[in-house]
Motif scaffolding. Sequence first.
Motif, short mmCIF file in Angstrom:
data_model
loop_
_atom_site.label_atom_id
_atom_site.label_comp_id
_atom_site.label_asym_id
_atom_site.label_seq_id
_atom_site.Cartn_x
_atom_site.Cartn_y
_atom_site.Cartn_z
N LYS A 43 3.26 -10.99 18.18
CA LYS A 43 3.96 -12.26 17.96
C LYS A 43 4.93 -12.14 16.79
N GLN A 44 4.49 -11.53 15.70
CA GLN A 44 5.38 -11.37 14.56
C GLN A 44 6.52 -10.40 14.87
N ARG A 45 6.24 -9.38 15.65
CA ARG A 45 7.28 -8.43 16.01
C ARG A 45 8.32 -9.07 16.92
N ASP A 46 7.89 -9.85 17.90
CA ASP A 46 8.82 -10.48 18.84
C ASP A 46 9.67 -11.55 18.17
N ASN A 47 9.13 -12.23 17.18
CA ASN A 47 9.90 -13.25 16.47
C ASN A 47 10.66 -12.71 15.27
N LEU A 48 10.65 -11.39 15.11
CA LEU A 48 11.37 -10.69 14.04
C LEU A 48 10.97 -11.18 12.64
N PHE A 49 9.67 -11.43 12.44
CA PHE A 49 9.20 -11.86 11.13
C PHE A 49 9.16 -10.70 10.14
N PHE A 50 8.42 -9.67 10.48
CA PHE A 50 8.24 -8.52 9.61
C PHE A 50 8.45 -7.25 10.41
N PRO A 51 8.88 -6.17 9.74
CA PRO A 51 8.90 -4.88 10.44
C PRO A 51 7.47 -4.35 10.63
N SER A 52 7.33 -3.40 11.49
CA SER A 52 5.99 -2.87 11.81
C SER A 52 5.32 -2.24 10.61
N TRP A 53 6.07 -1.54 9.78
CA TRP A 53 5.46 -0.87 8.64
C TRP A 53 4.91 -1.87 7.63
N ALA A 54 5.52 -3.05 7.52
CA ALA A 54 5.03 -4.05 6.58
C ALA A 54 3.70 -4.64 7.03
N TYR A 55 3.44 -4.60 8.30
CA TYR A 55 2.18 -5.11 8.82
C TYR A 55 1.08 -4.05 8.73
N ALA A 56 1.44 -2.79 8.90
CA ALA A 56 0.45 -1.73 8.95
C ALA A 56 0.12 -1.16 7.57
N LEU A 57 1.03 -1.20 6.63
CA LEU A 57 0.84 -0.58 5.33
C LEU A 57 -0.33 -1.18 4.53
N PRO A 58 -0.48 -2.49 4.43
CA PRO A 58 -1.63 -3.02 3.66
C PRO A 58 -2.98 -2.63 4.26
N ALA A 59 -3.07 -2.63 5.58
CA ALA A 59 -4.33 -2.22 6.21
C ALA A 59 -4.63 -0.75 5.93
N TRP A 60 -3.60 0.05 5.92
CA TRP A 60 -3.78 1.47 5.64
C TRP A 60 -4.22 1.70 4.19
N ILE A 61 -3.63 0.97 3.27
CA ILE A 61 -3.99 1.12 1.85
C ILE A 61 -5.42 0.64 1.60
N LEU A 62 -5.82 -0.43 2.27
CA LEU A 62 -7.18 -0.94 2.07
C LEU A 62 -8.25 -0.02 2.65
N LYS A 63 -7.88 0.87 3.56
CA LYS A 63 -8.85 1.80 4.14
C LYS A 63 -9.12 3.01 3.26
N ILE A 64 -8.32 3.23 2.24
CA ILE A 64 -8.46 4.44 1.42
C ILE A 64 -9.82 4.51 0.72
N PRO A 65 -10.33 3.46 0.06
CA PRO A 65 -11.65 3.59 -0.59
C PRO A 65 -12.78 3.87 0.40
N MET A 66 -12.72 3.23 1.56
CA MET A 66 -13.76 3.48 2.57
C MET A 66 -13.68 4.91 3.11
N THR A 67 -12.50 5.45 3.14
CA THR A 67 -12.34 6.83 3.58
C THR A 67 -13.01 7.79 2.60
N PHE A 68 -12.89 7.52 1.31
CA PHE A 68 -13.57 8.36 0.32
C PHE A 68 -15.09 8.28 0.48
N VAL A 69 -15.61 7.11 0.78
CA VAL A 69 -17.05 6.97 1.00
C VAL A 69 -17.48 7.76 2.24
N GLU A 70 -16.71 7.66 3.31
CA GLU A 70 -17.04 8.40 4.53
C GLU A 70 -16.99 9.91 4.30
#
Length: 90
Positions: A43-70
């Motif tokens: 929905k955000q992509r079709d309405n040209l709200f944010f680019p794809s990287w702006a949506y994926a980057l925060p989720a990727w950064i938040l996964k870093i601590p859990m990756t260290f635990v794994e």
Amino acid sequence: MRRDSVTDGGMYVGALFYGLFVMMSSEYSVLSMVVLKLPVFYKQRDNLFFPSWAYALPAWILKIPMTFVEVAVWLFPTYYVIGFDPNIGR
């Protein structure tokens, strides 16, 4: 760890299988959350709200601590218990 016999090769293959299994099974819990977020992403992509990287980057950064635990949880059984560390017997 010695690398001279078929048994040692079996231990290496078993360790690779264990690592692959742990990595695959740990991502099943994340899969449902990713699928639930897809309608919002499209929905955000079709309405040209944010680019794809702006949506994926925060989720990727938040996964870093859990990756260290794994990695820590995976490192102990594979490296020390299987016997890859040559100094563990001393």
